[in-house]
Design a protein around this motif. Structure first.
Motif, PDB file in Angstrom:
ATOM      1  N   LEU A 267       0.214   5.703   6.635  1.00 30.19           N
ATOM      2  CA  LEU A 267       0.961   5.119   5.512  1.00 30.19           C
ATOM      3  C   LEU A 267       0.119   5.105   4.243  1.00 30.19           C
ATOM      4  CD1 LEU A 267       2.683   2.131   7.330  1.00 30.19           C
ATOM      5  CD2 LEU A 267       3.860   4.036   6.211  1.00 30.19           C
ATOM      6  N   LEU A 268      -1.110   4.643   4.374  1.00 26.95           N
ATOM      7  CA  LEU A 268      -1.976   4.547   3.201  1.00 26.95           C
ATOM      8  C   LEU A 268      -2.349   5.922   2.666  1.00 26.95           C
ATOM      9  CD1 LEU A 268      -4.268   1.608   4.316  1.00 26.95           C
ATOM     10  CD2 LEU A 268      -2.456   1.555   2.585  1.00 26.95           C
ATOM     11  N   HIS A 269      -2.712   6.817   3.562  1.00 25.03           N
ATOM     12  CA  HIS A 269      -3.115   8.147   3.117  1.00 25.03           C
ATOM     13  C   HIS A 269      -1.947   8.905   2.470  1.00 25.03           C
ATOM     14  CE1 HIS A 269      -5.347  11.820   2.797  1.00 25.03           C
ATOM     15  NE2 HIS A 269      -4.449  12.464   3.507  1.00 25.03           N
ATOM     16  N   GLY A 270      -0.747   8.687   2.977  1.00 24.10           N
ATOM     17  CA  GLY A 270       0.413   9.429   2.484  1.00 24.10           C
ATOM     18  C   GLY A 270       1.301   8.685   1.514  1.00 24.10           C
TER      19      GLY A 270
ATOM     20  N   ALA B 211       7.463  -5.120 -16.436  1.00 23.97           N
ATOM     21  CA  ALA B 211       6.819  -4.434 -15.321  1.00 23.97           C
ATOM     22  C   ALA B 211       6.948  -2.924 -15.390  1.00 23.97           C
ATOM     23  CB  ALA B 211       7.439  -4.920 -14.004  1.00 23.97           C
ATOM     24  N   GLY B 212       5.964  -2.281 -14.773  1.00 20.34           N
ATOM     25  CA  GLY B 212       6.060  -0.875 -14.436  1.00 20.34           C
ATOM     26  C   GLY B 212       6.499  -0.814 -12.986  1.00 20.34           C
ATOM     27  N   TRP B 213       7.293   0.182 -12.646  1.00 17.96           N
ATOM     28  CA  TRP B 213       7.849   0.312 -11.302  1.00 17.96           C
ATOM     29  C   TRP B 213       7.171   1.478 -10.600  1.00 17.96           C
ATOM     30  CZ3 TRP B 213      13.719   1.788 -10.529  1.00 17.96           C
ATOM     31  CH2 TRP B 213      14.002   1.912  -9.171  1.00 17.96           C
ATOM     32  N   ILE B 214       6.458   1.172  -9.528  1.00 10.86           N
ATOM     33  CA  ILE B 214       5.773   2.189  -8.729  1.00 10.86           C
ATOM     34  C   ILE B 214       6.484   2.291  -7.376  1.00 10.86           C
ATOM     35  CG2 ILE B 214       3.620   2.838  -7.573  1.00 10.86           C
ATOM     36  CD1 ILE B 214       2.171   1.081  -9.720  1.00 10.86           C
ATOM     37  N   THR B 215       6.838   3.501  -6.995  1.00 12.81           N
ATOM     38  CA  THR B 215       7.412   3.737  -5.680  1.00 12.81           C
ATOM     39  C   THR B 215       6.360   4.393  -4.804  1.00 12.81           C
ATOM     40  OG1 THR B 215       9.651   3.996  -6.549  1.00 12.81           O
ATOM     41  CG2 THR B 215       9.216   4.980  -4.397  1.00 12.81           C
ATOM     42  N   LEU B 216       6.168   3.850  -3.603  1.00 11.98           N
ATOM     43  CA  LEU B 216       5.301   4.490  -2.622  1.00 11.98           C
ATOM     44  C   LEU B 216       6.167   5.504  -1.888  1.00 11.98           C
ATOM     45  CD1 LEU B 216       3.330   1.400  -1.261  1.00 11.98           C
ATOM     46  CD2 LEU B 216       2.807   2.892  -3.215  1.00 11.98           C
ATOM     47  N   ARG B 217       5.868   6.778  -2.062  1.00  8.16           N
ATOM     48  CA  ARG B 217       6.749   7.852  -1.591  1.00  8.16           C
ATOM     49  C   ARG B 217       6.717   8.056  -0.074  1.00  8.16           C
ATOM     50  NH1 ARG B 217      10.673   8.106  -4.174  1.00  8.16           N
ATOM     51  NH2 ARG B 217      11.121  10.050  -3.141  1.00  8.16           N
TER      52      ARG B 217
ATOM     53  N   ALA C  53       8.252   2.388   7.904  1.00  3.95           N
ATOM     54  CA  ALA C  53       9.169   1.637   8.759  1.00  3.95           C
ATOM     55  C   ALA C  53       9.229   0.201   8.245  1.00  3.95           C
ATOM     56  CB  ALA C  53       8.681   1.663  10.205  1.00  3.95           C
ATOM     57  N   LEU C  54      10.389  -0.412   8.356  1.00  2.00           N
ATOM     58  CA  LEU C  54      10.528  -1.787   7.883  1.00  2.00           C
ATOM     59  C   LEU C  54       9.676  -2.760   8.693  1.00  2.00           C
ATOM     60  CD1 LEU C  54      14.321  -1.749   7.077  1.00  2.00           C
ATOM     61  CD2 LEU C  54      12.454  -2.011   5.443  1.00  2.00           C
ATOM     62  N   ASP C  55       9.327  -2.377   9.923  1.00  4.08           N
ATOM     63  CA  ASP C  55       8.491  -3.252  10.745  1.00  4.08           C
ATOM     64  C   ASP C  55       7.031  -2.797  10.794  1.00  4.08           C
ATOM     65  OD1 ASP C  55       8.902  -0.991  12.298  1.00  4.08           O
ATOM     66  OD2 ASP C  55       9.416  -2.095  14.121  1.00  4.08           O
ATOM     67  N   ALA C  56       6.642  -1.910   9.888  1.00  5.49           N
ATOM     68  CA  ALA C  56       5.248  -1.478   9.813  1.00  5.49           C
ATOM     69  C   ALA C  56       4.374  -2.672   9.419  1.00  5.49           C
ATOM     70  CB  ALA C  56       5.085  -0.346   8.804  1.00  5.49           C
ATOM     71  N   VAL C  57       3.177  -2.724   9.984  1.00  2.00           N
ATOM     72  CA  VAL C  57       2.275  -3.846   9.742  1.00  2.00           C
ATOM     73  C   VAL C  57       1.089  -3.399   8.884  1.00  2.00           C
ATOM     74  CG1 VAL C  57       0.726  -5.516  10.842  1.00  2.00           C
ATOM     75  CG2 VAL C  57       2.915  -4.932  11.924  1.00  2.00           C
ATOM     76  N   GLY C  58       0.853  -4.104   7.796  1.00  2.00           N
ATOM     77  CA  GLY C  58      -0.368  -3.933   7.033  1.00  2.00           C
ATOM     78  C   GLY C  58      -0.267  -3.208   5.705  1.00  2.00           C
TER      79      GLY C  58
ATOM     80  N   PHE D 204      14.955   0.478   2.160  1.00  2.00           N
ATOM     81  CA  PHE D 204      15.119   1.052   3.495  1.00  2.00           C
ATOM     82  C   PHE D 204      14.153   2.202   3.721  1.00  2.00           C
ATOM     83  CE2 PHE D 204      16.972   3.752   6.740  1.00  2.00           C
ATOM     84  CZ  PHE D 204      17.310   2.829   7.719  1.00  2.00           C
ATOM     85  N   HIS D 205      13.930   3.025   2.693  1.00  2.00           N
ATOM     86  CA  HIS D 205      13.087   4.215   2.841  1.00  2.00           C
ATOM     87  C   HIS D 205      11.677   4.055   2.281  1.00  2.00           C
ATOM     88  CE1 HIS D 205      16.426   6.652   4.248  1.00  2.00           C
ATOM     89  NE2 HIS D 205      17.156   6.091   3.304  1.00  2.00           N
ATOM     90  N   HIS D 206      11.518   3.256   1.243  1.00  2.00           N
ATOM     91  CA  HIS D 206      10.236   3.174   0.541  1.00  2.00           C
ATOM     92  C   HIS D 206       9.942   1.746   0.117  1.00  2.00           C
ATOM     93  CE1 HIS D 206      10.231   7.543   0.274  1.00  2.00           C
ATOM     94  NE2 HIS D 206      11.458   7.476  -0.191  1.00  2.00           N
ATOM     95  N   ASP D 207       8.670   1.511  -0.182  1.00  2.00           N
ATOM     96  CA  ASP D 207       8.257   0.250  -0.775  1.00  2.00           C
ATOM     97  C   ASP D 207       8.124   0.460  -2.276  1.00  2.00           C
ATOM     98  OD1 ASP D 207       7.576  -1.711   1.518  1.00  2.00           O
ATOM     99  OD2 ASP D 207       6.749   0.210   2.153  1.00  2.00           O
ATOM    100  N   HIS D 208       8.486  -0.571  -3.029  1.00  3.78           N
ATOM    101  CA  HIS D 208       8.485  -0.505  -4.485  1.00  3.78           C
ATOM    102  C   HIS D 208       7.636  -1.647  -5.014  1.00  3.78           C
ATOM    103  CE1 HIS D 208      11.743   2.413  -4.207  1.00  3.78           C
ATOM    104  NE2 HIS D 208      12.140   1.668  -3.194  1.00  3.78           N
TER     105      HIS D 208
END
Length: 133
Positions: A10-13, A69-75, A79-84, A106-110
């Protein structure tokens, strides 16, 4: 597709992408979104409906706002239940002295970060991604 759960992947990608524009937080106590306003986020609270909207729409509608705010999307598709992921991103931004409001789609964190520091926030996240390889 259920989304990635492995924190290192997740972090690397994450591929943080700064969306164009300035976004503001506002609220409408009656819960009605004004005509001409297209929120990018809504949160229903007892005190009213929180909206995150493009600044120009808030101005045009006469809405008072807080937090530009600036809006950053993590591409990465997390998963919604991913930890960390939220914790790691928040810690990196905290270490840089940058506040962050996270919204999970649902697909990305913002991430909504102070507008004046949005480019710096992307740089912090890109460095975190490299470190996580």
């Amino acid at each position: 597709m259920t989304g990635e759960r492995d924190l290192r992947k997740l972090l690397h990608g994450m591929r943080p992408e700064l969306r164009p524009g300035r976004f503001v937080y506002t609220t409408v106590p009656d819960g009605r979104v004004p005509v001409g306003v297209a929120p990018v986020v809504t949160v229903a609270e007892q005190e009213g409906l929180t909206l995150v909207v493009p600044e120009a729409q808030a101005v045009a509608s006469g809405l008072a706002w807080h937090f530009e705010a600036g809006w950053i999307t993590l591409r990465v598709h997390s998963a919604l239940d991913a930890v960390g992921l939220t914790a790691a991103v928040s810690l990196a931004l905290t270490d840089a002295g940058i506040s962050c409001n996270v919204v999970a789609g649902f697909h990305h964190d913002h991430l909504f970060v102070p507008y004046a520091r949005a480019i710096e926030a992307v740089q912090v996240l890109e460095a975190l991604a490299v470190e996580s390889a």
